[in-house]
Scaffold this active site. Structure first.
Site, PDB file in Angstrom:
ATOM      1  N   ASP A  67      43.871  34.876  41.226  1.00  0.00           N
ATOM      2  CA  ASP A  67      42.562  35.266  40.702  1.00  0.00           C
ATOM      3  C   ASP A  67      41.842  34.092  40.044  1.00  0.00           C
ATOM      4  O   ASP A  67      42.427  33.026  39.849  1.00  0.00           O
ATOM      5  CB  ASP A  67      42.706  36.439  39.713  1.00  0.00           C
ATOM      6  CG  ASP A  67      43.808  36.219  38.680  1.00  0.00           C
ATOM      7  OD1 ASP A  67      44.311  35.086  38.570  1.00  0.00           O
ATOM      8  OD2 ASP A  67      44.154  37.179  37.980  1.00  0.00           O
ATOM      9  N   ASN A 140      47.335  46.255  29.750  1.00  0.00           N
ATOM     10  CA  ASN A 140      46.950  47.565  30.283  1.00  0.00           C
ATOM     11  C   ASN A 140      47.559  47.823  31.661  1.00  0.00           C
ATOM     12  O   ASN A 140      47.187  48.773  32.349  1.00  0.00           O
ATOM     13  CB  ASN A 140      45.419  47.688  30.347  1.00  0.00           C
ATOM     14  CG  ASN A 140      44.789  46.642  31.260  1.00  0.00           C
ATOM     15  OD1 ASN A 140      45.475  45.885  31.927  1.00  0.00           O
ATOM     16  ND2 ASN A 140      43.461  46.611  31.284  1.00  0.00           N
ATOM     17  N   HIS A 142      47.448  45.692  34.256  1.00  0.00           N
ATOM     18  CA  HIS A 142      46.803  45.057  35.418  1.00  0.00           C
ATOM     19  C   HIS A 142      47.701  43.981  36.018  1.00  0.00           C
ATOM     20  O   HIS A 142      48.518  43.374  35.341  1.00  0.00           O
ATOM     21  CB  HIS A 142      45.404  44.537  35.092  1.00  0.00           C
ATOM     22  CG  HIS A 142      45.306  43.311  34.245  1.00  0.00           C
ATOM     23  ND1 HIS A 142      44.441  43.209  33.185  1.00  0.00           N
ATOM     24  CD2 HIS A 142      45.946  42.118  34.317  1.00  0.00           C
ATOM     25  CE1 HIS A 142      44.563  42.009  32.644  1.00  0.00           C
ATOM     26  NE2 HIS A 142      45.460  41.332  33.305  1.00  0.00           N
ATOM     27  N   GLU A 147      42.371  46.038  37.610  1.00  0.00           N
ATOM     28  CA  GLU A 147      42.348  46.808  36.374  1.00  0.00           C
ATOM     29  C   GLU A 147      42.638  48.289  36.630  1.00  0.00           C
ATOM     30  O   GLU A 147      42.381  48.786  37.727  1.00  0.00           O
ATOM     31  CB  GLU A 147      40.954  46.690  35.735  1.00  0.00           C
ATOM     32  CG  GLU A 147      40.541  45.259  35.386  1.00  0.00           C
ATOM     33  CD  GLU A 147      41.120  44.780  34.062  1.00  0.00           C
ATOM     34  OE1 GLU A 147      42.204  45.253  33.668  1.00  0.00           O
ATOM     35  OE2 GLU A 147      40.483  43.927  33.430  1.00  0.00           O
TER      36      GLU A 147
END
Ligand code: GLP
Length: 253
Positions: A67, A140, A142, A147
């Site tokens: 990413d 979280n 990801h 996400e």
């Protein structure tokens, strides 16, 4: 999913580097999927040492990063291009032409239509797919920048970062306003197509999400949970990250 719990970050870094090195020794022209974040820094340091000591050559390796932020130039100190060169590529022997990171110009950022994203996926395919994908995990859940959501995208795509992720990454920037709002990331399909996956988690910040990953079923609200249906995933976690795992104390060392 195979869990390996180690004492601390140093052990995690060494074990992860040995895992990657074993892959490359077994297949010198391996296609590696690489991750950023604070977690793999020690792994890159250990791999660099192996190359410097002449124990490992990465000359035939091809890399694809997971990413990148949108809106940061490649030479911006918080861009993942910069991170990878600073922590790894400038110290090892991978020829520049074999290194790939996704990149989308800010003006070109259209969530629905991203030519650079499709080209990135095609390039991965042309190299025969990823042999070993290294992953970190967000608090979280990801992976890459995929996400939590009611649906997850398969291919490389543009994402709007959640407030939680921007806050978590704000520590690297002077002010929260400087944290980009968008990023480009490989999708969960590209990640799941990798032959093997190595997920790294360190520190007490990750204990809750690891406990969820361990205990919960597959749900897109916890993107890393998709890894449960992959046939070759190894998780290396240090004791702090594994603190809430209901695994035998012996595993925790
Ligand atoms: C970042 C990256 C992820 C990384 C994760 C965890 O937002 N996009 O690829 O795995 O968050 O980062 P860290 O290792 O710093 O906790």
């Amino acid at each position: 999913m195979e869990w390996r719990i180690v004492k601390d970050y140093e052990e995690l870094s060494l074990m992860a580097a040995r895992f990657v090195a074993a892959q490359v020794k077994n297949k010198p022209n391996s296609v590696l999927g690489l991750a950023t974040g604070s977690t793999p820094i020690g792994m890159y340091r250990e791999l660099t040492r192996m190359v410097e000591r002449g124990e490992l050559s990465l000359q035939q390796v091809v890399t694809f990063n997971l990413d990148e932020y949108i809106g940061l130039a490649p030479d911006h100190p918080q861009s993942y291009h910069y991170y990878m060169h600073h922590h790894f590529f400038s110290h090892v022997d991978i020829p520049a032409g074999q290194i790939h990171l996704p990149y989308v110009e800010k003006g070109a950022a259209q969530e629905e239509d991203c030519e650079a994203c499709e080209a990135y996926d095609r390039m991965i395919e042309e190299h025969g797919g990823i042999d070993l994908q290294v992953l970190g995990i967000g608090r979280n859940g990801h992976i890459g920048f995929n996400e939590p959501s009611i649906s997850l995208e398969v291919g490389t795509h543009i994402v709007t970062l959640t407030e939680e992720t921007r806050q978590a990454n704000a520590r690297f920037f002077q002010r929260i306003e400087e944290v980009p709002t968008h990023a480009v990331t490989m999708g969960v399909g590209s990640i799941m197509k990798a032959e093997r996956i190595l997920l790294l988690a360190s520190g007490s910040d990750k204990k809750e999400v690891l406990a969820r990953l361990y205990a919960e079923g597959v749900r897109t609200e916890l993107p890393a949970s998709l890894l449960h249906v992959h046939q070759d995933v190894t998780v290396i976690a240090d004791r702090e990250a594994a603190a809430w795992l209901p695994v035998g104390e012996s595993l925790k060392g």
